[in-house]
Write an enzyme that holds these catalytic residues in place. Structure first.
Site, PDB file in Angstrom:
ATOM      1  N   ASP A   1       0.793  -1.238   0.000  1.00 58.36           N
ATOM      2  CA  ASP A   1       0.000   0.000   0.000  1.00 58.36           C
ATOM      3  C   ASP A   1       0.827   1.290   0.000  1.00 58.36           C
ATOM      4  OD1 ASP A   1      -2.372   1.481   0.036  1.00 58.36           O
ATOM      5  OD2 ASP A   1      -2.462   1.513   2.211  1.00 58.36           O
TER       6      ASP A   1
ATOM      7  N   LYS B   1      -6.061  10.958  15.944  1.00 56.73           N
ATOM      8  CA  LYS B   1      -7.456  11.101  16.370  1.00 56.73           C
ATOM      9  C   LYS B   1      -8.172  12.298  15.742  1.00 56.73           C
ATOM     10  CE  LYS B   1      -6.890  13.918  20.551  1.00 56.73           C
ATOM     11  NZ  LYS B   1      -7.173  14.066  21.977  1.00 56.73           N
TER      12      LYS B   1
ATOM     13  N   CYS C   1     -16.584  -6.151 -15.872  1.00 56.13           N
ATOM     14  CA  CYS C   1     -17.603  -5.185 -15.428  1.00 56.13           C
ATOM     15  C   CYS C   1     -18.745  -5.095 -16.451  1.00 56.13           C
ATOM     16  CB  CYS C   1     -16.996  -3.794 -15.232  1.00 56.13           C
ATOM     17  SG  CYS C   1     -16.098  -3.596 -13.679  1.00 56.13           S
TER      18      CYS C   1
END
EC number: 1.17.99.6
Length: 379
Positions: free
Chosen positions: A133, A296, A187
């Protein structure tokens, strides 16, 4: 390298918990190269990408002497057992499926390292570069070339076995393997993902404007642009819409890895407690999931927006406290906007009062937006 060793590697991959493996050549990803240039020209990139266009499309730049790329996929769950319900005065947010369970970066690196150890054992001169990633290469482009699946209109790799609910990772190596054939695009005429994308981020099949994608927007740290706030709904991190509507994902729900199983109270948490959570509490509770990587702040901002979208009057006191006391302008301003959207009399009075002391221009602007909500509903 002969097919026999490739078969041996495939067999070993199953033993170490890899659900699907494919092998690709190290040629330049020329089609991707042109697409990336277009993305740059149109300012469709997220800004999270690593490396320049050359590094992202030429494996040889990343590892001189590269002979093959090994792509792996691990299937993750699409359904949660015993999911708590969001109800009045106890509203909940949601983390996307790719953030359920332990951070997938660690899981895939573990599998790839085990695979690398096996290669090194068989071939002591083996070299490898592992990426998950955050590497330069596009996981999707590699997986597509390696026959893991085809790249769908929703910009996800769709596998025949697991749909698009898979994590991807790869390893560049100096060991030559016979390459696999790409899977044929399936698709067809289906355009559901493009049609239902909440913000129109899917421009056309296979092209994404990351700047409008909710999955990206939930990870930003500044004020969220007005036009996207209602579209976020109760999402705290990520977005699954384009996967959920995909016919190829119908009935796909795999629970093959214990570390990917979601804790319902973590991935569908109560919203109000998030407003006052400390850094330490946040790390202890959410630190092991991938959705915590930005800290956060984005999660708290999104929680405030979710409470506004719910019009949750029970959160008024909490939001007033954030607007008055939080040292971060993004939180104060978003809370003021949310209070206006909820439209409680007490909320409006609190905005008026806080406005007299507020110094930050952006926060004052958000306060005006909040008051404008109230004015428009009382005219």
């Amino acid at each position: 390298m002969n097919q026999a060793f490739k078969d041996e590697v495939i067999q070993h991959s199953k033993q170490i918990g890899i659900d699907k493996i494919g092998f690709a050549a190290v040629d330049v990803f020329s089609t991707l190269k042109e697409r990336l240039k277009t993305q740059q020209e149109l300012n469709f990139q997220s800004g999270f990408e690593k490396g320049d266009v050359e590094e992202r499309t030429n494996p040889q730049k990343l590892m001189p002497g590269a002979q093959s790329i090994i792509s792996i996929a691990l299937a993750y769950p699409s359904k949660m057992k015993d999911a708590p319900r969001s109800k009045k005065d106890e509203r909940r947010g949601i983390f996307c499926r790719a953030s359920w369970g332990k951070d997938y970066h660690h899981i895939l690196r573990d599998r790839l390292q085990k695979l690398a150890d096996f290669l090194k054992e068989k071939h002591p001169d083996a070299q490898f570069k592992i990426m998950v990633d955050t590497g330069e290469l596009s996981d999707r482009a590699v997986a597509e070339r390696a026959g893991i699946g085809f790249s769908g209109k929703n910009c996800a790799i769709i596998t025949p076995e697991f749909g698009s609910y898979v994590y991807l990772g790869e390893m560049i190596t100096n060991i030559p393997f016979p390459p696999d054939k790409p899977v044929e695009d399936d698709c067809g005429d289906c355009n559901l993902c493009v049609d239902v994308c909440p913000t129109g981020a899917l421009i056309q099949g296979g092209q994404l404007n990351a700047q409008k994608c909710i999955a990206f927007l939930t990870q930003t740290k500044g004020f969220l642009p007005d036009e996207f706030r209602s579209e976020i709904g109760n999402r705290l991190y990520g977005c699954d819409t384009c996967q959920v509507v995909c016919p190829k994902n119908k009935g796909k729900d795999f629970h093959l890895h214990d570390e990917m199983e979601p804790d319902p109270e973590i991935v569908k948490p109560l919203l109000r407690p998030l407003l006052t959570i400390s850094n330490r509490e946040f790390k202890e509770k959410f630190g092991f999931i991938s959705g915590s990587w930005r800290g956060k702040k984005p999660i708290q901002r999104n929680a405030i927006i979710a409470l506004a979208n719910y019009k949750d009057k029970s959160a008024v006191e909490d939001l007033i406290a954030v607007m008055k006391n939080d040292p971060r302008p993004v939180m104060r301003g978003t809370a003021a906007w949310a209070l206006g959207k909820i439209g409680d009399e007490k909320a409006i009075e609190a905005i008026e009062e806080a406005k007299k002391k507020e110094q930050d221009e952006q926060v004052l602007e958000e306060m005006e937006k909040g008051l404008a909500f109230f004015t428009s509903t009382t005219i």
